[in-house]
Design a protein around this motif. Structure first.
Motif, short mmCIF file in Angstrom:
data_model
loop_
_atom_site.label_atom_id
_atom_site.label_comp_id
_atom_site.label_asym_id
_atom_site.label_seq_id
_atom_site.Cartn_x
_atom_site.Cartn_y
_atom_site.Cartn_z
N GLU A 1 48.09 43.72 36.53
CA GLU A 1 48.65 45.06 36.35
C GLU A 1 49.88 45.26 37.23
OE1 GLU A 1 47.78 47.49 34.24
OE2 GLU A 1 46.26 46.23 33.31
N ARG B 1 44.50 51.64 33.98
CA ARG B 1 45.90 51.26 33.79
C ARG B 1 46.80 52.48 33.86
NH1 ARG B 1 47.80 47.29 29.06
NH2 ARG B 1 46.85 45.85 30.55
N ARG C 1 47.12 53.51 37.53
CA ARG C 1 48.05 52.69 38.31
C ARG C 1 49.50 53.08 38.02
NH1 ARG C 1 44.18 48.83 36.47
NH2 ARG C 1 42.82 48.16 38.20
N GLU C 2 49.78 53.30 36.77
CA GLU C 2 51.14 53.71 36.40
C GLU C 2 51.45 55.07 37.02
OE1 GLU C 2 54.42 53.00 33.22
OE2 GLU C 2 52.47 52.03 33.18
#
Length: 219
Positions: free
Chosen positions: A188, A5, A8-9
């Motif tokens: 996501e 996560r 991805r950010e």
């Protein structure tokens, strides 16, 4: 926060920093942009936390003034301490508290990403973000054509850049990396849309990804 996560950010922030044709970036360039992105994240997180602290102090002062000016305390002798009094409406406080919680959560998330990225034991975050960028470098034409194909009545050049970048990251994961479960990738992407883009972005991105999933028979 899970490493993927955070990656991805970080990839989303990495994409937002591109100021030239994607294929012109080397791996060293990508790592340098990531470092700068982490610095931006920590700086923004610090600023947002300062805003939150300031809002909390203002709220505390308002409550203190309300208490002091309440008829219960106005009738008490000056030399004695004020007594607690009921607040007029819970809704007066709830909205402001929710706003501050949102700011604080974003700031904490930014700090978590920065921590994940800078710790040697968490190279997975940086490596995965770079992997996403490198796959997009190799397949950027096909990916953007795919977005354009399913974005009916939309010109790719006029799409909100944040929406395009979120879609690009998700498509890379779905079609090229193929490592994370489809549902996780989509969820996501939608989380990024809710956090960074417009109100209409959630349904738009969800619709595009749904069409691509059907087209490629992904499960």
């Amino acid at each position: 926060m899970q490493a993927r996560r955070a990656a991805r950010e970080l990839a989303f922030i990495l994409f937002s920093q591109f100021d030239k044709k994607i294929t012109n970036y080397s791996k060293d360039d990508l790592e340098d942009i990531i470092l700068k992105s982490v610095r931006i994240l920590t700086s923004n997180a610090s600023d947002e936390l300062k805003v939150t602290v300031g809002a909390l102090v203002e709220m505390r002062n308002q409550i203190s003034d309300y208490e002091a000016e309440h008829e219960t305390n106005l009738n008490r002798p000056l030399e004695v301490s004020n007594v607690p009094v009921p607040l007029p409406m819970t809704s007066d406080m709830t909205g402001r508290i929710n706003e501050m919680i949102d700011i604080a959560e974003k700031a904490l998330l930014a700090l978590e990403i920065a921590e994940f990225t800078t710790l040697d034991s968490q190279n997975e975050v940086k490596d995965y973000a770079i992997e996403i960028a490198e796959y997009f470098q190799k397949h950027h034409s096909e990916i953007d054509e795919l977005i354009q194909k399913h974005a009916k009545n939309w010109d790719l050049q006029r799409l909100v850049k944040m929406d395009k970048d979120i879609l690009r990251i998700a498509i890379v994961e779905l079609l090229y990396i193929k490592d994370a479960p489809m549902k996780v990738v989509v969820d996501e992407a939608l989380e990024l849309a809710k956090k960074y883009s417009t109100e209409d972005s959630y349904s738009f991105i969800n619709g595009i990804l749904a069409k691509i999933i059907v087209e490629y028979g992904l499960q």
